[in-house]
Write a protein that holds these residues in place. Structure first.
Motif, PDB file in Angstrom:
ATOM      1  N   PHE A   1     -10.406  -6.831 -11.155  1.00 10.94           N
ATOM      2  CA  PHE A   1     -11.547  -7.058 -10.617  1.00 10.94           C
ATOM      3  C   PHE A   1     -12.855  -7.004 -11.656  1.00 10.94           C
ATOM      4  CE2 PHE A   1     -15.571  -5.418  -8.502  1.00 10.94           C
ATOM      5  CZ  PHE A   1     -15.718  -6.434  -7.467  1.00 10.94           C
ATOM      6  N   GLY A   2     -12.554  -6.122 -12.645  1.00  8.78           N
ATOM      7  CA  GLY A   2     -13.584  -5.917 -13.775  1.00  8.78           C
ATOM      8  C   GLY A   2     -13.761  -7.342 -14.170  1.00  8.78           C
ATOM      9  N   ALA A   3     -12.675  -7.999 -14.706  1.00 10.04           N
ATOM     10  CA  ALA A   3     -12.610  -9.333 -15.304  1.00 10.04           C
ATOM     11  C   ALA A   3     -13.217 -10.381 -14.310  1.00 10.04           C
ATOM     12  CB  ALA A   3     -11.382  -9.831 -15.780  1.00 10.04           C
ATOM     13  N   PHE A   4     -13.102 -10.261 -13.159  1.00 11.43           N
ATOM     14  CA  PHE A   4     -13.683 -11.114 -12.182  1.00 11.43           C
ATOM     15  C   PHE A   4     -15.217 -10.831 -12.119  1.00 11.43           C
ATOM     16  CE2 PHE A   4     -15.547 -11.119  -7.709  1.00 11.43           C
ATOM     17  CZ  PHE A   4     -15.267 -12.551  -7.633  1.00 11.43           C
ATOM     18  N   VAL A   5     -15.905  -9.869 -12.465  1.00 10.93           N
ATOM     19  CA  VAL A   5     -17.308  -9.494 -12.549  1.00 10.93           C
ATOM     20  C   VAL A   5     -17.826 -10.011 -13.858  1.00 10.93           C
ATOM     21  CG1 VAL A   5     -19.115  -7.718 -12.559  1.00 10.93           C
ATOM     22  CG2 VAL A   5     -16.899  -7.622 -10.946  1.00 10.93           C
ATOM     23  N   LEU A   6     -16.885 -10.030 -14.805  1.00 11.49           N
ATOM     24  CA  LEU A   6     -17.257 -10.307 -16.181  1.00 11.49           C
ATOM     25  C   LEU A   6     -17.460 -11.903 -16.202  1.00 11.49           C
ATOM     26  CD1 LEU A   6     -17.932 -10.047 -19.187  1.00 11.49           C
ATOM     27  CD2 LEU A   6     -15.479 -10.183 -19.543  1.00 11.49           C
TER      28      LEU A   6
ATOM     29  N   GLY B   1     -21.898  -3.852  -4.993  1.00 10.86           N
ATOM     30  CA  GLY B   1     -22.926  -3.647  -5.837  1.00 10.86           C
ATOM     31  C   GLY B   1     -22.369  -3.815  -7.033  1.00 10.86           C
ATOM     32  N   ALA B   2     -21.062  -3.492  -7.380  1.00  7.78           N
ATOM     33  CA  ALA B   2     -20.493  -3.961  -8.644  1.00  7.78           C
ATOM     34  C   ALA B   2     -20.616  -5.440  -8.666  1.00  7.78           C
ATOM     35  CB  ALA B   2     -18.906  -3.358  -8.563  1.00  7.78           C
ATOM     36  N   TYR B   3     -20.109  -6.295  -8.001  1.00  5.81           N
ATOM     37  CA  TYR B   3     -20.402  -7.626  -7.956  1.00  5.81           C
ATOM     38  C   TYR B   3     -21.918  -8.078  -8.079  1.00  5.81           C
ATOM     39  CZ  TYR B   3     -20.682 -12.611  -6.518  1.00  5.81           C
ATOM     40  OH  TYR B   3     -20.645 -13.909  -6.531  1.00  5.81           O
ATOM     41  N   GLY B   4     -22.762  -7.646  -7.371  1.00  5.38           N
ATOM     42  CA  GLY B   4     -24.151  -7.958  -7.260  1.00  5.38           C
ATOM     43  C   GLY B   4     -24.698  -7.518  -8.814  1.00  5.38           C
ATOM     44  N   LEU B   5     -24.090  -6.476  -9.566  1.00  4.56           N
ATOM     45  CA  LEU B   5     -24.419  -6.306 -10.764  1.00  4.56           C
ATOM     46  C   LEU B   5     -24.374  -7.633 -11.752  1.00  4.56           C
ATOM     47  CD1 LEU B   5     -25.595  -3.917 -12.804  1.00  4.56           C
ATOM     48  CD2 LEU B   5     -22.992  -3.468 -13.465  1.00  4.56           C
ATOM     49  N   SER B   6     -23.309  -8.127 -11.209  1.00  4.33           N
ATOM     50  CA  SER B   6     -23.448  -9.629 -12.300  1.00  4.33           C
ATOM     51  C   SER B   6     -24.594 -10.352 -12.115  1.00  4.33           C
ATOM     52  CB  SER B   6     -22.383 -10.334 -12.053  1.00  4.33           C
ATOM     53  OG  SER B   6     -22.538 -10.950 -10.496  1.00  4.33           O
TER      54      SER B   6
ATOM     55  N   LEU C   1     -19.523   5.001  -9.410  1.00  8.32           N
ATOM     56  CA  LEU C   1     -19.941   4.150  -9.601  1.00  8.32           C
ATOM     57  C   LEU C   1     -19.009   3.214 -10.445  1.00  8.32           C
ATOM     58  CD1 LEU C   1     -23.558   5.153 -10.591  1.00  8.32           C
ATOM     59  CD2 LEU C   1     -22.855   3.889  -8.297  1.00  8.32           C
ATOM     60  N   LEU C   2     -18.313   3.693 -11.397  1.00  8.81           N
ATOM     61  CA  LEU C   2     -17.173   3.039 -12.246  1.00  8.81           C
ATOM     62  C   LEU C   2     -16.219   2.471 -11.570  1.00  8.81           C
ATOM     63  CD1 LEU C   2     -17.646   5.152 -15.428  1.00  8.81           C
ATOM     64  CD2 LEU C   2     -18.793   2.819 -14.738  1.00  8.81           C
ATOM     65  N   ALA C   3     -15.792   3.278 -10.460  1.00  5.59           N
ATOM     66  CA  ALA C   3     -14.426   2.610  -9.856  1.00  5.59           C
ATOM     67  C   ALA C   3     -13.986   1.387  -9.731  1.00  5.59           C
ATOM     68  CB  ALA C   3     -14.171   3.613  -8.640  1.00  5.59           C
ATOM     69  N   PRO C   4     -14.853   0.539  -9.267  1.00  2.00           N
ATOM     70  CA  PRO C   4     -14.637  -0.752  -9.112  1.00  2.00           C
ATOM     71  C   PRO C   4     -14.321  -1.613 -10.481  1.00  2.00           C
ATOM     72  CG  PRO C   4     -16.581  -0.359  -7.903  1.00  2.00           C
ATOM     73  CD  PRO C   4     -16.296   0.857  -8.686  1.00  2.00           C
ATOM     74  N   TYR C   5     -14.864  -1.297 -11.344  1.00  2.00           N
ATOM     75  CA  TYR C   5     -14.624  -1.855 -12.789  1.00  2.00           C
ATOM     76  C   TYR C   5     -13.424  -1.527 -13.292  1.00  2.00           C
ATOM     77  CZ  TYR C   5     -19.691  -2.459 -12.102  1.00  2.00           C
ATOM     78  OH  TYR C   5     -21.118  -2.899 -11.685  1.00  2.00           O
ATOM     79  N   LEU C   6     -12.618  -0.195 -12.892  1.00  2.00           N
ATOM     80  CA  LEU C   6     -11.470   0.071 -13.446  1.00  2.00           C
ATOM     81  C   LEU C   6     -10.383  -0.611 -12.547  1.00  2.00           C
ATOM     82  CD1 LEU C   6     -12.598   3.662 -14.186  1.00  2.00           C
ATOM     83  CD2 LEU C   6     -12.621   1.536 -15.871  1.00  2.00           C
ATOM     84  N   ASP C   7     -10.766  -1.204 -11.459  1.00  2.00           N
ATOM     85  CA  ASP C   7      -9.596  -1.439 -10.502  1.00  2.00           C
ATOM     86  C   ASP C   7      -9.118  -2.867 -10.868  1.00  2.00           C
ATOM     87  OD1 ASP C   7      -8.113  -2.040  -8.363  1.00  2.00           O
ATOM     88  OD2 ASP C   7      -9.789  -2.353  -6.634  1.00  2.00           O
ATOM     89  N   GLY C   8      -8.139  -2.885 -11.863  1.00  2.00           N
ATOM     90  CA  GLY C   8      -7.196  -4.052 -12.067  1.00  2.00           C
ATOM     91  C   GLY C   8      -8.019  -5.293 -12.631  1.00  2.00           C
TER      92      GLY C   8
ATOM     93  N   MET D   1     -23.581 -16.830 -13.532  1.00  2.00           N
ATOM     94  CA  MET D   1     -24.742 -16.485 -13.628  1.00  2.00           C
ATOM     95  C   MET D   1     -25.925 -16.473 -14.668  1.00  2.00           C
ATOM     96  SD  MET D   1     -24.989 -16.033  -9.963  1.00  2.00           S
ATOM     97  CE  MET D   1     -23.653 -17.241 -10.048  1.00  2.00           C
ATOM     98  N   LEU D   2     -25.471 -16.352 -15.703  1.00  2.00           N
ATOM     99  CA  LEU D   2     -26.318 -16.397 -16.774  1.00  2.00           C
ATOM    100  C   LEU D   2     -26.802 -17.887 -16.925  1.00  2.00           C
ATOM    101  CD1 LEU D   2     -24.533 -14.407 -19.779  1.00  2.00           C
ATOM    102  CD2 LEU D   2     -26.823 -14.015 -18.815  1.00  2.00           C
ATOM    103  N   VAL D   3     -25.956 -18.980 -16.637  1.00  2.00           N
ATOM    104  CA  VAL D   3     -26.229 -20.156 -16.592  1.00  2.00           C
ATOM    105  C   VAL D   3     -27.121 -20.598 -15.498  1.00  2.00           C
ATOM    106  CG1 VAL D   3     -25.399 -22.653 -16.329  1.00  2.00           C
ATOM    107  CG2 VAL D   3     -24.319 -20.910 -17.817  1.00  2.00           C
TER     108      VAL D   3
END
Length: 400
Positions: free
Chosen positions: A209-214, A334-339, A200-207, A220-222
């Motif tokens: 990509f984690g910043a991209f999701v953030l 799924g990691a992107y969808g988490l956003s 589950l955590l692997a995508p967020y630790l991938d260089g 999406m908050l807006v």
């Protein structure tokens, strides 16, 4: 494009044409059930919480039990849950049911997006996600207008119609969509041995990509204020339910008319630059609501943030498909969808709190500021994200 891809597009069109409930949920809770704006915001946030967990679970199951099984189970349970929610009256029943409907009803998304990446090669992926996005919004434009008419006569029909179209999508998958998951490789088995948490955590630790999701979370908050505070703000300014549906339908209509023509042009530019423009337009469109008072004013805002949406959503899905290793496509989607899920949780909580305690002006100007911050972030991330994407495409070309 493969036949299965077109079947998925058709199923999404039908499903989205009946996706009434989320659009009108905040209005339903405040006007039909009599809850306060803050309580309604908390309930809508539960939908976001369910969707957040659904992204992780859906991506995990898509990689481990298959895309088809995940979509079929999630849509069936979600459709039945939506119909049941329409008959709930007590807050103690409505709140957990909203969470459950989101969890089961949204878990199909990572599996579907992973299936598209399985079916379509990298060079056609932006076009494929653009077509899927176009079909979704054809359905949305139909659903917003139908939903407004149904809500004017009876909110119950919103839930029944939403549930039935969800079940129709499940039936279509059961009859016509085969499994698309690649055969598990040795490295996939090794990943499984490291455990579920690592998966589950692997995508967020991938260089980067984690910043991209953030950055996706900030955008999406807006963007997701259109399903929480925007309907409330429009109703407070005297906009009728039928007009509310028509204004929101501008979103789908503009996408249907413009997206096919803009997509080839957008593909010529660096993905991060397009995402930066999109985040800016989303912020500007919602910022305009600080000045809007009529359906026309709200409609102009919808037009502007819709142009931003065209820049952000199809491009982002294609970037995720390009970066994700083939055996982890479900988890990356799924990691992107988490956003979306995390923003769906936070957007109504923060938005309704600001709207009730500080007023619409503060809320909408804040949306403009967050959009600009996300745009700057995409510009700063552009070099690293571009390198990662190009490396992954080259690796697959070499190994395949």
């Amino acid at each position: 494009m493969p036949r299965t891809f077109w079947i998925l597009c058709g199923g999404m069109l039908v499903n989205r044409a009946g996706s009434f409930v989320l659009i009108f949920l905040s209005v339903y809770l405040t006007q039909s059930r009599g809850f306060s704006i803050t309580t309604a915001g908390m309930i809508v946030a539960l939908y976001g919480a369910g969707g957040m967990l659904a992204s992780l679970a859906g991506g995990f199951f898509a990689d481990h039990i298959g895309r088809r099984a995940t979509m079929l189970g999630a849509l069936t349970l979600g459709g039945l849950g939506i119909i049941g929610l329409g008959f709930a009256r007590d807050l103690r029943v409505i709140a957990p049911m909203v969470f459950a409907v989101a969890f089961f009803g949204e878990a199909y998304r990572p599996a579907m997006q992973a299936a598209v990446s399985d079916l379509v090669p990298a060079e056609n992926r932006v076009r494929a996600f653009g077509i899927l996005y176009w079909a979704i919004n054809v359905g949305f434009s139909i659903g917003a207008i139908l939903g407004g008419a149904l809500a004017q006569s009876s909110f119950l029909w919103l839930f029944i119609g939403d549930g039935v179209t969800t079940l129709l999508f499940a039936f279509l998958i059961a009859r016509a969509v085969p499994e698309t998951r690649p055969t598990p490789a040795s490295h996939a088995a090794g990943s499984a041995r490291r455990g579920v948490l690592h998966d589950l955590l692997a995508p967020y630790l991938d260089g980067p990509f984690g910043a991209f999701v953030l950055l996706a979370v900030l955008t999406m908050l807006v963007f997701l204020q259109h399903v929480s505070t925007l309907p409330i703000d429009m109703s407070a300014h005297g906009v009728q339910r039928t007009s509310l549906g028509a204004v929101l339908a501008i979103n789908g209509i503009v996408i249907v008319l413009l997206q096919p023509f803009l997509a080839p042009y957008l593909q010529r530019w660096n993905r991060s630059y397009v995402l930066a423009v999109g985040a800016s337009l989303i912020g500007l469109g919602f910022g305009l609501y600080a000045l809007a008072r009529t359906p026309v004013g709200y409609g102009v805002g919808v037009l502007i943030w819709t142009l931003g949406e065209i820049c952000v959503l199809p491009i982002s899905n294609a970037v995720v498909g390009d970066i994700a290793p083939s055996h982890m496509r479900g988890r990356y989607q799924g990691a992107y969808g988490l956003s979306f899920g995390f923003s769906g949780l936070c957007a109504p909580l923060v938005g309704t709190f600001v709207l009730q305690h500080f007023g619409g002006h503060t809320l909408w100007w804040s949306c403009l500021a967050v959009g600009v911050i996300a745009a700057v972030g995409h510009l700063l991330l552009a070099p690293a994200l571009t390198r990662l994407r190009e490396e992954r495409i080259a690796q697959r070309a070499t190994s395949g």
